[in-house]
Design a protein around this motif. Structure first.
Motif, PDB file in Angstrom:
ATOM      1  N   GLN A  66       0.846  -1.212   0.000  1.00 43.18           N
ATOM      2  CA  GLN A  66       0.000   0.000   0.000  1.00 43.18           C
ATOM      3  C   GLN A  66       0.877   1.257   0.000  1.00 43.18           C
ATOM      4  O   GLN A  66       0.592   2.224  -0.724  1.00 43.18           O
ATOM      5  CB  GLN A  66      -0.905  -0.015   1.244  1.00 43.18           C
ATOM      6  N   LEU A  67       1.958   1.229   0.806  1.00 38.95           N
ATOM      7  CA  LEU A  67       2.879   2.373   0.877  1.00 38.95           C
ATOM      8  C   LEU A  67       3.614   2.550  -0.465  1.00 38.95           C
ATOM      9  O   LEU A  67       3.831   3.676  -0.921  1.00 38.95           O
ATOM     10  CB  LEU A  67       3.881   2.181   2.017  1.00 38.95           C
ATOM     11  N   LYS A  68       3.981   1.408  -1.073  1.00 32.04           N
ATOM     12  CA  LYS A  68       4.696   1.470  -2.353  1.00 32.04           C
ATOM     13  C   LYS A  68       3.789   2.071  -3.431  1.00 32.04           C
ATOM     14  O   LYS A  68       4.248   2.855  -4.267  1.00 32.04           O
ATOM     15  CB  LYS A  68       5.156   0.063  -2.752  1.00 32.04           C
ATOM     16  N   PHE A  69       2.490   1.725  -3.381  1.00 25.39           N
ATOM     17  CA  PHE A  69       1.517   2.279  -4.336  1.00 25.39           C
ATOM     18  C   PHE A  69       1.470   3.801  -4.196  1.00 25.39           C
ATOM     19  O   PHE A  69       1.457   4.534  -5.188  1.00 25.39           O
ATOM     20  CB  PHE A  69       0.141   1.653  -4.085  1.00 25.39           C
ATOM     21  N   ASN A  70       1.466   4.298  -2.939  1.00 25.94           N
ATOM     22  CA  ASN A  70       1.453   5.758  -2.699  1.00 25.94           C
ATOM     23  C   ASN A  70       2.752   6.415  -3.146  1.00 25.94           C
ATOM     24  O   ASN A  70       2.755   7.550  -3.607  1.00 25.94           O
ATOM     25  CB  ASN A  70       1.230   6.044  -1.208  1.00 25.94           C
ATOM     26  N   LEU A  71       3.862   5.677  -2.987  1.00 30.16           N
ATOM     27  CA  LEU A  71       5.167   6.205  -3.425  1.00 30.16           C
ATOM     28  C   LEU A  71       5.178   6.422  -4.929  1.00 30.16           C
ATOM     29  O   LEU A  71       5.675   7.452  -5.417  1.00 30.16           O
ATOM     30  CB  LEU A  71       6.269   5.229  -3.015  1.00 30.16           C
ATOM     31  N   TYR A  72       4.606   5.467  -5.674  1.00 33.23           N
ATOM     32  CA  TYR A  72       4.640   5.533  -7.135  1.00 33.23           C
ATOM     33  C   TYR A  72       3.671   6.570  -7.718  1.00 33.23           C
ATOM     34  O   TYR A  72       3.643   6.760  -8.942  1.00 33.23           O
ATOM     35  CB  TYR A  72       4.338   4.150  -7.737  1.00 33.23           C
ATOM     36  N   GLN A  73       2.888   7.236  -6.870  1.00 32.22           N
ATOM     37  CA  GLN A  73       2.005   8.324  -7.351  1.00 32.22           C
ATOM     38  C   GLN A  73       2.831   9.537  -7.772  1.00 32.22           C
ATOM     39  O   GLN A  73       2.322  10.430  -8.449  1.00 32.22           O
ATOM     40  CB  GLN A  73       1.030   8.750  -6.242  1.00 32.22           C
ATOM     41  N   ASP A  74       4.097   9.570  -7.352  1.00 34.00           N
ATOM     42  CA  ASP A  74       5.059  10.631  -7.691  1.00 34.00           C
ATOM     43  C   ASP A  74       4.610  12.012  -7.190  1.00 34.00           C
ATOM     44  O   ASP A  74       4.856  13.032  -7.824  1.00 34.00           O
ATOM     45  CB  ASP A  74       5.316  10.677  -9.205  1.00 34.00           C
ATOM     46  N   ASP A  75       3.947  12.003  -6.026  1.00 34.17           N
ATOM     47  CA  ASP A  75       3.614  13.273  -5.369  1.00 34.17           C
ATOM     48  C   ASP A  75       4.695  13.547  -4.323  1.00 34.17           C
ATOM     49  O   ASP A  75       5.054  12.646  -3.547  1.00 34.17           O
ATOM     50  CB  ASP A  75       2.240  13.169  -4.699  1.00 34.17           C
ATOM     51  N   ALA A  76       5.208  14.777  -4.284  1.00 30.20           N
ATOM     52  CA  ALA A  76       6.386  15.084  -3.458  1.00 30.20           C
ATOM     53  C   ALA A  76       6.137  14.824  -1.972  1.00 30.20           C
ATOM     54  O   ALA A  76       6.906  14.113  -1.326  1.00 30.20           O
ATOM     55  CB  ALA A  76       6.807  16.531  -3.673  1.00 30.20           C
ATOM     56  N   VAL A  77       5.056  15.395  -1.427  1.00 28.42           N
ATOM     57  CA  VAL A  77       4.807  15.292   0.021  1.00 28.42           C
ATOM     58  C   VAL A  77       4.445  13.860   0.409  1.00 28.42           C
ATOM     59  O   VAL A  77       4.997  13.298   1.363  1.00 28.42           O
ATOM     60  CB  VAL A  77       3.680  16.274   0.444  1.00 28.42           C
ATOM     61  N   THR A  78       3.523  13.243  -0.337  1.00 29.46           N
ATOM     62  CA  THR A  78       3.111  11.856  -0.057  1.00 29.46           C
ATOM     63  C   THR A  78       4.295  10.910  -0.225  1.00 29.46           C
ATOM     64  O   THR A  78       4.465   9.978   0.567  1.00 29.46           O
ATOM     65  CB  THR A  78       1.967  11.437  -1.013  1.00 29.46           C
TER      66      THR A  78
ATOM     67  N   MET B  10      13.300   0.625  -3.359  1.00 24.59           N
ATOM     68  CA  MET B  10      13.570   1.993  -2.884  1.00 24.59           C
ATOM     69  C   MET B  10      14.744   2.617  -3.613  1.00 24.59           C
ATOM     70  O   MET B  10      14.677   3.779  -4.029  1.00 24.59           O
ATOM     71  CB  MET B  10      13.810   1.987  -1.370  1.00 24.59           C
ATOM     72  N   VAL B  11      15.836   1.872  -3.806  1.00 22.34           N
ATOM     73  CA  VAL B  11      17.029   2.409  -4.479  1.00 22.34           C
ATOM     74  C   VAL B  11      16.710   2.706  -5.947  1.00 22.34           C
ATOM     75  O   VAL B  11      17.098   3.764  -6.484  1.00 22.34           O
ATOM     76  CB  VAL B  11      18.225   1.440  -4.351  1.00 22.34           C
ATOM     77  N   ALA B  12      15.982   1.803  -6.587  1.00 20.35           N
ATOM     78  CA  ALA B  12      15.640   1.983  -8.008  1.00 20.35           C
ATOM     79  C   ALA B  12      14.785   3.232  -8.195  1.00 20.35           C
ATOM     80  O   ALA B  12      15.040   4.048  -9.098  1.00 20.35           O
ATOM     81  CB  ALA B  12      14.900   0.756  -8.523  1.00 20.35           C
ATOM     82  N   TYR B  13      13.792   3.415  -7.332  1.00 19.55           N
ATOM     83  CA  TYR B  13      12.913   4.586  -7.468  1.00 19.55           C
ATOM     84  C   TYR B  13      13.657   5.877  -7.108  1.00 19.55           C
ATOM     85  O   TYR B  13      13.406   6.932  -7.705  1.00 19.55           O
ATOM     86  CB  TYR B  13      11.656   4.427  -6.609  1.00 19.55           C
ATOM     87  N   ALA B  14      14.577   5.772  -6.152  1.00 25.76           N
ATOM     88  CA  ALA B  14      15.365   6.948  -5.749  1.00 25.76           C
ATOM     89  C   ALA B  14      16.222   7.451  -6.907  1.00 25.76           C
ATOM     90  O   ALA B  14      16.427   8.666  -7.054  1.00 25.76           O
ATOM     91  CB  ALA B  14      16.251   6.591  -4.563  1.00 25.76           C
TER      92      ALA B  14
ATOM     93  N   GLU C  33      13.122  15.990  -4.916  1.00 24.92           N
ATOM     94  CA  GLU C  33      14.112  15.917  -3.826  1.00 24.92           C
ATOM     95  C   GLU C  33      13.473  15.428  -2.526  1.00 24.92           C
ATOM     96  O   GLU C  33      14.091  14.693  -1.755  1.00 24.92           O
ATOM     97  CB  GLU C  33      14.731  17.299  -3.605  1.00 24.92           C
ATOM     98  N   LYS C  34      12.223  15.814  -2.282  1.00 28.59           N
ATOM     99  CA  LYS C  34      11.515  15.391  -1.069  1.00 28.59           C
ATOM    100  C   LYS C  34      11.405  13.868  -1.015  1.00 28.59           C
ATOM    101  O   LYS C  34      11.654  13.242   0.024  1.00 28.59           O
ATOM    102  CB  LYS C  34      10.113  16.006  -1.024  1.00 28.59           C
ATOM    103  N   ILE C  35      11.008  13.253  -2.139  1.00 28.21           N
ATOM    104  CA  ILE C  35      10.869  11.787  -2.189  1.00 28.21           C
ATOM    105  C   ILE C  35      12.227  11.142  -1.940  1.00 28.21           C
ATOM    106  O   ILE C  35      12.343  10.155  -1.208  1.00 28.21           O
ATOM    107  CB  ILE C  35      10.269  11.328  -3.542  1.00 28.21           C
TER     108      ILE C  35
END
Length: 520
Positions: free
Chosen positions: A14-26, A50-54, A60-62
């Motif tokens: 669920q957290l990974k799904f929110n990460l992939y929304q590409d919203d800075a704060v979320t 995490m490393v791949a998405y980084a 910068e926030k993400i």
């Protein structure tokens, strides 16, 4: 936080799904949350994600959130994290290099590893990015918290660095490593930093001093008073910098945290590393980027309470003896509101022009009076001479009487002053003698009691009926065995908790009686 350390796959997805929304704060929040859920698991899939998405994201926030998440997943893994540390440390992106420093801090936390410290010191003086250097110095504090006496010697040179970021990192490293110890060497290094020309270095110094001096009394550490005065001075100073003022406010809150009934410790009473405290302290250091993350420090607070329980998990009336003077571990005095100064009456200003005008008016009046007077001067002179003689004799008599009265008054005032001074000296002596008499060499604590970490060493159980199942010196919750079973026990009365109470709702009014509506 609710699923911290559970490694639950459904929460992670669920957290990974929110990460992939590409919203800075979320994305930033999701990055930290993924690390909290997977803390210490060394999950290859999670780290790879995490490393791949980084490396892909532009926010910068993400990146900052993922940097913490990656570090948390390697908590306590020691040498197993070396390959990841090496790859992160060589990355072009400074945020990922910073993540490498935090990964060292988490993987080797409390180990005192020389190899890890050597790497951190090398980065602290060689990296081109200030944030990476600051993170490297902060990480030293996490590695040395088991041996806090070593930290000042390691960080002493860095605290005098030309780079303010390194100085700030040195202050926080001392605060993390020596938290709650009152280490005098650490305080001596931090004290000059409170006068640093750079505002955020002053902020870090004040926060670190509060971390070190939490629950330290003036009897044990005299510097507590000077630092408390410094916090109030900076908070009340309207002209001081906002960043330094934030540090002073935070420091005031830390030093008086939990009603002065909690301390900060990254290890348990038995000496094991306390995961929640370490994680809370690491995320707390990220308030540099986002102030609300400072709330994570509450994870590192541990209550300094001594609670004795019987077989039914109730609190019996038990007494503990503290073989130290009560002032050694007493509560600090409460803050007093500033006294209002009495306003002095200022004399009205007289202008030079008005004074001159008044003098002119007087002279004019005098000339007019002289013209009006038409009286025989000879008769007046005789009368005046007789009157003056009588007045002189009267004045001489009154002067003699006045001098006699003044002399008697002076003698009486001198006698009163000497009496008052003597009485003051006697009262001061009585006070001092009372204090020396009253200050006993021990104090008796009732169950439940507030017992500071240093006080636990001098505690002993006074009750003959109850015997503790583990040493009293460990503190915390202690189960006691009742030696005289069957006899009625005295149980401590539980009091209702404070705070606002729900207001009793008034009964609703009855509905109106049935009626017919007619249009006029």
């Amino acid at each position: 936080l609710a699923a911290m350390g559970t490694a639950r796959q459904d929460v992670y997805e669920q957290l990974k799904f929110n990460l992939y929304q590409d919203d800075a704060v979320t994305g930033e929040a999701a990055g930290i949350a993924m690390g909290l859920v997977m803390v210490g698991t060394k999950s290859a899939q999670a780290i790879e994600d995490m490393v791949a998405y980084a490396q892909e994201t532009q926010h910068e926030k993400i990146l900052r959130g993922l940097a913490i998440g990656i570090a948390l997943s390697m908590y306590g893994r020691l040498e197993e994290a070396d390959t990841l540390i090496e790859s992160l440390s060589r990355d072009k992106d400074p945020i990922l290099r910073r993540s490498g420093m935090y990964t060292i801090a988490m993987a080797y936390c409390g180990s005192g590893s020389n190899q890890a410290i050597r790497k951190l010191l090398h980065v602290a003086v060689s990296d081109v990015n200030d944030d990476v250097r600051r993170a490297a110095v902060e990480a030293i504090g996490f590695i040395l918290f088991r041996t806090p006496e070593q930290c000042p010697s390691v960080v002493s040179l860095l605290s005098e660095s030309y780079n303010p970021h390194v100085r700030y990192g040195a202050a926080l490293a001392l605060g993390v490593a020596c938290a709650g110890t009152g280490n005098k060497e650490a305080v001596a290094l931090i004290e000059p930093m409170t006068n640093d020309p750079v505002n955020y270095v002053r902020q870090g110094a004040m926060i670190a001093s509060a971390l070190i001096l939490i629950q330290q009394t003036e009897a044990v550490c005299p510097k507590v008073k000077t630092f408390r005065e410094l916090y109030t001075k900076v908070i009340n100073d309207k002209h001081d910098d906002v960043i330094a003022k934030f540090g002073a406010i935070l420091a005031q809150g830390i030093i008086d945290a939990g009603g002065r009934n909690v301390t900060i410790s990254l290890q348990t009473r038995n000496g094991h590393t306390h995961m929640e405290s370490v994680v809370g302290m690491l995320v707390f250091t990220q308030f540099w980027f986002w102030y609300p993350l400072s709330h994570f420090l509450s994870l590192a607070f541990t209550p300094t309470a001594m609670i004795a329980l019987n077989a039914e998990l109730q609190m019996p009336k038990v007494e503990f003896k503290s073989n130290a003077k009560p002032s050694m571990f007493a509560y600090p005095p409460l803050l007093e509101p500033p006294k209002e100064k009495e306003k002095e009456k200022v004399s009205t200003a007289v202008l030079s022009i008005t004074a001159k005008a008044k003098a002119r008016n007087k002279s004019k009046k005098g000339d007019q009076d002289a013209e009006k007077m038409e009286v025989d001067e000879v008769e007046k002179k005789d009368e005046d001479s007789e009157k003056s003689k009588e007045e002189k004799t009267k004045e001489e008599k009154s002067k003699e009487e006045k001098t006699k009265e003044e002399k008697s008054k002076e003698e009486t005032t001198k006698e009163e002053k000497t009496k008052e001074e003597k009485s003051k000296e006697e009262t001061e002596k009585e006070k001092e003698s009372k204090e020396t008499k009253e200050e006993a060499n021990f104090s008796v604590l009732q169950n439940p009691a507030r017992a500071l970490p240093a006080q636990l060493k001098v505690l002993s159980c006074m009750s003959g009926r109850y015997t503790p199942l583990k040493p009293v010196t460990t503190g915390g919750i202690i189960l006691c065995k009742d030696q005289t079973k069957g006899e009625p026990e005295e149980i401590v009365e539980t009091l209702p908790t404070g705070g606002p109470k729900a207001e009793e709702e008034e009964p609703e009014p009855p509905p109106p009686e049935p009626f017919q509506y007619t249009e006029d």
